[in-house]
Design an enzyme around this catalytic site. Structure first.
Site, PDB file in Angstrom:
ATOM      1  N   LYS A 490       0.847  -1.198   0.000  1.00  0.00           N
ATOM      2  CA  LYS A 490       0.000   0.000   0.000  1.00  0.00           C
ATOM      3  C   LYS A 490       0.878   1.242   0.000  1.00  0.00           C
ATOM      4  CE  LYS A 490      -0.138  -0.351   4.995  1.00  0.00           C
ATOM      5  NZ  LYS A 490      -0.894  -0.754   6.171  1.00  0.00           N
ATOM      6  N   ARG A 587     -10.912   0.295  15.092  1.00  0.00           N
ATOM      7  CA  ARG A 587     -10.933   1.061  13.850  1.00  0.00           C
ATOM      8  C   ARG A 587     -11.992   0.380  13.006  1.00  0.00           C
ATOM      9  NH1 ARG A 587      -5.144   1.812  10.929  1.00  0.00           N
ATOM     10  NH2 ARG A 587      -5.718  -0.237  10.176  1.00  0.00           N
ATOM     11  N   TYR A 715      13.521  32.517   4.182  1.00  0.00           N
ATOM     12  CA  TYR A 715      12.248  33.160   4.543  1.00  0.00           C
ATOM     13  C   TYR A 715      12.208  33.535   6.019  1.00  0.00           C
ATOM     14  CZ  TYR A 715      10.041  31.817   0.155  1.00  0.00           C
ATOM     15  OH  TYR A 715       9.706  31.683  -1.153  1.00  0.00           O
ATOM     16  N   MET A 764      10.006  25.494  -0.087  1.00  0.00           N
ATOM     17  CA  MET A 764       9.206  24.507  -0.814  1.00  0.00           C
ATOM     18  C   MET A 764      10.107  23.522  -1.573  1.00  0.00           C
ATOM     19  SD  MET A 764       6.274  25.083  -3.689  1.00  0.00           S
ATOM     20  CE  MET A 764       5.196  26.102  -2.711  1.00  0.00           C
TER      21      MET A 764
HETATM   22  C1  LIG Z   1      -0.126  -1.581   6.964  1.00  0.00           C
HETATM   23  C2  LIG Z   1      -0.692  -2.803   7.479  1.00  0.00           C
HETATM   24  C3  LIG Z   1       0.132  -3.877   7.872  1.00  0.00           C
HETATM   25  C4  LIG Z   1       1.628  -3.808   7.887  1.00  0.00           C
HETATM   26  O1  LIG Z   1       2.051  -3.132   9.046  1.00  0.00           O
HETATM   27  P1  LIG Z   1       3.605  -2.940   9.334  1.00  0.00           P
HETATM   28  O2  LIG Z   1       3.646  -2.401  10.702  1.00  0.00           O
HETATM   29  O3  LIG Z   1       4.091  -1.973   8.327  1.00  0.00           O
HETATM   30  O4  LIG Z   1       4.217  -4.257   9.210  1.00  0.00           O
HETATM   31  C5  LIG Z   1      -0.478  -5.063   8.211  1.00  0.00           C
HETATM   32  N1  LIG Z   1      -1.817  -5.189   8.219  1.00  0.00           N
HETATM   33  C6  LIG Z   1      -2.647  -4.156   7.890  1.00  0.00           C
HETATM   34  C7  LIG Z   1      -4.096  -4.365   7.944  1.00  0.00           C
HETATM   35  C8  LIG Z   1      -2.107  -2.930   7.528  1.00  0.00           C
HETATM   36  O5  LIG Z   1      -2.924  -1.930   7.205  1.00  0.00           O
END
Ligand SMILES: *Cc1c(COP(=O)(O)O)cnc(C)c1O
Length: 820
Positions: A490, A587, A715, A764
């Site tokens: 991701k 969550r 700045y 920036m």
């Molecule tokens: C991002 C994520 C992980 C991985 O977590 P890390 O701490 O980066 O290993 C595992 N499971 C879910 C559901 C996540 O969103």
């Protein structure tokens, strides 16, 4: 070696079946090294978490016919030859020993903490023009690498140079028995002994076993701990110690530095074995140490010091990298600058095929120098390797290639020199192509590279895919047999680049990928990734794409469940889903109270297939929250038991992220979800020590500027020079991901071995540091984070975590990929 299967059987103590022996040209131990062609032998090695025997069927179907195995039924493989041994690693090592007995060059072994590969390559370059020299490929220095290196050694080798490395106690004597070196170099010793050794002394002693039967050993005398250990080792045997030092009267030889300029170092080398005044194109101490080690050994071997002067002058850095980046006109440019030989050609072509899947692929290659083969043999071998690939065209450069064309099924164009090619380059199509450059050093392919590459970017994120694979294997080694591995890609693979990372993961056989949004999954499918993909946030607007692209949603609410059920029913298509269970994160997810209703709905949804049930740990990286984590694990167990009672045990259960893989083995269940650890960041120091840095963010010095006492910089005039000062303007700002919170000394950057705090406010697109009188020039590289400046430190300064720093690097920062 030119041994056939019969001869190899004899050497490893196996019975050859009553079949005609097959010629063997190439040895593999990893199914992924496979490429088309006759004469391959596969050693089925058995490791803690890996069994080569599992790949025999696949390799048989691909055409491999000779296998070394630890007892397996060979009935299903009619015409194959199975050589049965008790231990296939030992058999491989026996084969190495056998080769060593039949080829007896003057053999040099190189060990030490750093610089082994460089010293090996440089020693080779010093000698190769006047002796038939062979050196082990790349960093082939392990229990497996050393015997394989021997297999590649030509029979008429006069000087063989081999690297030997160890990771565990008791490994070195195997390597010593295989190599039997007469000459040795101990490059140096680092400061860390690593987790597998009790002390630095123990590590040195272990490494010294390599030289048990050696006559002569070169090493730097400037490290007291190394010197002491070697003195005591040598006192028990006949070993000539050729010590050298940067200081006078400290050792047998003196490597005296006469002058350093921006072009390099003039030196004088004085030893009883020979004198030389010379020049090398480096100034840094590590390179000079490597030069001295290689030079002293060359002199000790009896080479005329004067004959080494010219090669010393042209010693270049060892390019051992395979680099991938964007080229002009949407092309993908892969430059394998590693010495060109058949094996690395094979590897590079494979890399081209993996990463250039969705494009037309072309190869630009040069004559292969020093392959150890006769020209005709080399031509046939190259034709076979290249001809088995699906390439649009081949561009072959060099007198050898243009004299005797390759036998290729695809169009090939020949050029006598790199200049001739460059002159005609514009008449060919490079747009949208995946282009592999594979040139020997003298052909200066960097000129082709700079022609095809997009303009150099001043700020880049370098991604080391080989190190990512190392981290992957580290976590894999922590899993029980059969536990599956899902990798989180991701957020653009934590900033590293989703497609490139996914391709490497697919190649290395992970079981699942996970992305945050459906469009990331679609992009992976379009890039040719066929692994199962879980999508964490299935947005309502993207539900169709799950069916169209075979993506598997996380389902965390009754609303989404109903939508998927309805859509699957309408389309009449099955859909694999992953249930998110609430165990303490609070969550997303179904809580225990939801289970009865959930189970009922699933039972009435024949199109929905329960692929897995999972939950997410809130604090797995925090030992102080271990009780909470255990609570989550046991709630998860209870909930999944409930599901199993209704759906059987076919679905996967998973809860562990990176933080739990090492610390909570009981949380592994059927699969783990690896995230940040893959990218080189761990929660615990011991675990961190096992990982390699994957991402390095680099900028450049755009300008050097003198400011007067009282002047302000940037700045808001937030920094004022107390006295006259020199500042460097750096090509990175908050729009790149270098947060404005790093202003005013909070953040720092690393330039040529030193860190410099940021002065004034981060802008920036740039920021500034004060550099005193340090010799920093415009164009110098600036490390924002990487090996020398861990990303965690930057994160701490920003008051956040490494996740945010990595994923916050702007897409405008170009990613460049390296594979050693
Ligand atoms: C991002 C994520 C992980 C991985 O977590 P890390 O701490 O980066 O290993 C595992 N499971 C879910 C559901 C996540 O969103």
């Amino acid at each position: 070696m030119n041994w056939d299967s019969q001869e190899i059987a004899k050497r490893i103590g196996a019975d050859h079946p009553n079949k005609e022996a097959k010629p063997i040209k190439r040895i593999l131990f990893d199914s992924r090294q496979f490429s088309m062609g006759e004469g391959q032998l596969f050693f089925a090695l058995v490791g803690k978490h890996h069994d080569g025997h599992n790949y025999i069927e696949e390799l048989y179907l691909k055409g491999i016919r000779v296998f070394v195995v630890q007892g397996i039924s060979s009935n299903n493989f009619g015409d194959a030859i199975f050589l049965k041994v008790e231990d296939s690693l030992k058999a491989l090592q026996m084969l190495g020993k056998g080769i060593r007995t039949s080829i007896d060059p003057r053999l040099v072994a190189v060990t030490g903490s750093n610089g082994k590969t460089v010293v090996k390559e440089w020693l080779y370059r010093l000698l190769a023009h006047q002796a038939k020299a062979y050196r082990s490929p790349k960093s082939f220095n392990s229990q497996i690498g050393v015997p394989l290196s021997l297999w590649g050694m030509p029979e008429d080798t006069e000087i063989g140079i081999f690297e030997a490395g160890i990771s565990q106690p008791h490994e070195m004597h195997h390597l010593a028995e295989i190599l039997k070196p007469r000459f040795g170099i101990f490059t140096n010793i680092g400061s860390a002994h690593g987790e597998n050794f009790d002390s630095l002394e123990q590590k040195i002693e272990e490494k010294l076993k390599l030289f048990t039967e050696a006559e002569l050993l070169v090493f730097p005398a400037d490290q007291p701990i190394l010197r002491k250990a070697i003195d005591s080792f040598a006192s028990q045997r006949e070993l000539n110690l050729l010590t050298w030092s940067f200081e006078e009267h400290q050792a047998r030889a003196w490597f005296q530095i006469l002058a350093k300029t921006s072009a390099g170092t003039s030196f004088q080398f004085k030893s009883p074995e020979g004198h030389l005044k010379g020049f090398v194109p480096f100034t840094d101490e590590a390179s000079l140490q490597n030069v001295a080690n290689a030079l002293y050994l060359a002199i000790a071997l009896g080479f005329e010091p004067e004959s080494l002067r010219a090669p010393l002058k042209s010693l270049g850095p060892i390019e051992m990298r395979l680099e991938m980046k964007e080229g002009h006109q949407n092309s993908l440019l892969i430059n394998d600058a590693y010495n060109s030989d058949l094996e690395s050609l094979r590897v590079a072509l494979h890399f081209l095929q993996e990463h250039g899947k969705d494009r037309s692929r072309v190869l630009i290659l040069s004559d292969m120098l020093q392959s150890g083969l006769a020209p005709e043999e080399l031509r046939i071998a190259m034709s076979e390797i290249i001809g088995s690939q699906n390439l649009e065209a081949v561009f072959a450069i060099g007198p050898q290639l243009s004299k005797a064309a390759l036998d290729l099924p695809m169009p090939a164009h020949y050029f006598a020199s790199t200049d001739e090619f460059l002159g005609q380059m514009t008449s060919y199509q490079w747009q949208d192509r995946a282009i592999l450059l594979k040139g020997s050093r003298p052909f200066a392919f960097e000129r082709i590279d700079s022609f095809l590459a997009r303009q150099r970017h001043e700020t880049v994120l370098e991604i080391h895919l080989n190190r990512l694979v190392h981290n992957l294997n580290f976590y894999r080694s922590r899993l029980k047999d059969g536990t599956k591995l899902m990798v989180m890609v991701k957020a653009f693979a934590y900033g590293a680049g989703i497609e490139e990372v996914a391709r490497v993961l697919a190649f290395h056989g992970v079981d699942y990928l996970a992305v945050a949004y459906a469009d990331e999954g679609v992009a992976l499918r379009k890039a040719g990734i066929t692994l199962p993909i879980m999508v964490l946030n299935p947005e309502q607007s993207a539900l169709d794409s799950f069916f169209e692209y075979n993506l598997e949603p996380e389902v965390y609410s009754f609303r989404r469940l109903a939508e998927f059920k309805e859509l699957a029913f309408q389309l009449g298509e099955p859909l694999k889903i992953h249930l998110k269970l609430e165990t303490g994160m609070h969550r997303l997810g179904f809580s225990p109270d939801d289970l009865p209703r959930l189970i009922q709905i699933l039972k009435q949804s024949p199109h929905l297939e329960l692929a897995s049930a999972f939950s997410h740990l809130a604090a797995s990286d925090n030992p102080e929250e271990a009780d909470f984590t255990r609570g989550q694990i046991s709630r998860f167990k209870a909930m999944t038991l409930d599901l199993e009672a209704h759906f059987g045990t076919h679905f996967l259960k998973h809860i562990a992220n990176t933080g739990a893989i090492e610390s909570f083995p009981e949380a592994h269940f059927d699969m783990v979800r690896l995230g940040i650890g893959l990218y080189g960041v761990a929660a615990h120091p011991e675990e961190q020590a096992q990982l390699l840095t994957v991402a390095e963010l680099k900028a450049t010095v755009s300008q050097i500027k003198a400011v007067k006492a009282g002047d302000t910089v940037g700045y808001g005039r937030a920094w004022r020079a107390e006295e006259d000062a020199t500042i460097a303007v750096i090509s990175i700002g908050y729009a790149d991901g270098f947060s404005r919170s790093l202003s005013n000394g909070i953040g720092k950057v690393w330039i040529k071995g030193k860190t410099y705090p940021v002065i004034g406010r981060v802008c920036m697109d740039m920021c500034m540091v004060s550099i005193g009188s340090d010799p920093i020039k415009e164009g110098d590289e600036v490390l924002i984070f990487g090996d020398a400046l861990p990303v965690q430190e930057v994160a701490e300064a920003m008051n956040t975590i490494a996740y945010e720093v990595l994923t916050g690097i702007s897409p405008r920062v170009k990613r460049v990929y390296f594979m050693a």
